[in-house]
Scaffold this motif. Structure first.
Motif: not given
Length: 193
Positions: A76-80
């Motif tokens: 899991v990662a975060v994307s902007v």
């Protein structure tokens, strides 16, 4: 434009709210080729944050960002997908080093992007930490970057205003699921894979 080398060590404060948004409304052009939005019953959890980076940071500026959780490279990662800053150095550094699609904006009264009012607050005990990766695609490049944040968290009530014809119009009229503020925030951002 000159900007500091990575990693950036930042300090400041923020307000953040999480909204539930239909997946079809959330921008996806920023996702690396193998990354996918994490959705539940056709909805994505979208975080919107207003951040003030204060003296003691690599750069001092303000920022408004949208972030979404994604499944990327088995984790899991975060994307902007959307982000605005009031600093050319921050814009250029974020785009060139980390593939973050920073755009210039002015904040304050009359903003055509968003406004937020914060009320109340229940302090959560201790100092909270979070870390992980951002996963971005910009100008044909996939970039993954490590981040770590800590600070003192307060649950809060927020009232966001998103102009219906603005870039965040897909959030107009939505009520946050949860909101909080973070004071004495420390953020380290950098160290690409």
């Amino acid at each position: 434009m000159q900007y500091p080398a990575e990693p950036w060590h930042m300090r400041g404060s923020l307000v953040i709210s999480v909204f539930r948004v239909p997946r079809t409304l959330v921008p996806q052009a920023h996702l690396p080729s193998n990354a996918r939005l994490i959705s539940l019953a056709g909805n994505v959890f979208v975080a919107v944050a207003f951040v003030s980076y204060e003296p003691g940071s690599e750069l001092t500026y303000e920022e408004l960002l949208v972030a979404t959780p994604v499944r990327d490279e088995g984790g899991v990662a975060v994307s902007v997908p959307q982000i605005w800053v009031d600093s050319e150095a921050s814009r250029d550094g974020g785009r060139e080093m980390w593939g973050i699609p920073k755009e210039l904006a002015r904040f304050g009264e009359g903003s055509s992007i968003a406004a937020v009012a914060v009320a109340g607050g229940v302090a959560l005990p201790g100092r909270w930490t979070a870390g992980g990766w951002t996963a971005q695609r910009l100008d044909g490049r996939d970039v993954r970057t490590r981040m770590h944040m800590s600070g003192r968290v307060n649950l809060a009530r927020t009232a966001w205003m998103f102009p219906v014809n603005g870039p965040l119009g897909y959030l107009t009229g939505r009520t946050p699921l949860v909101s909080c503020t973070m004071k004495d925030m420390r953020l380290t951002f950098g160290q690409r894979r």
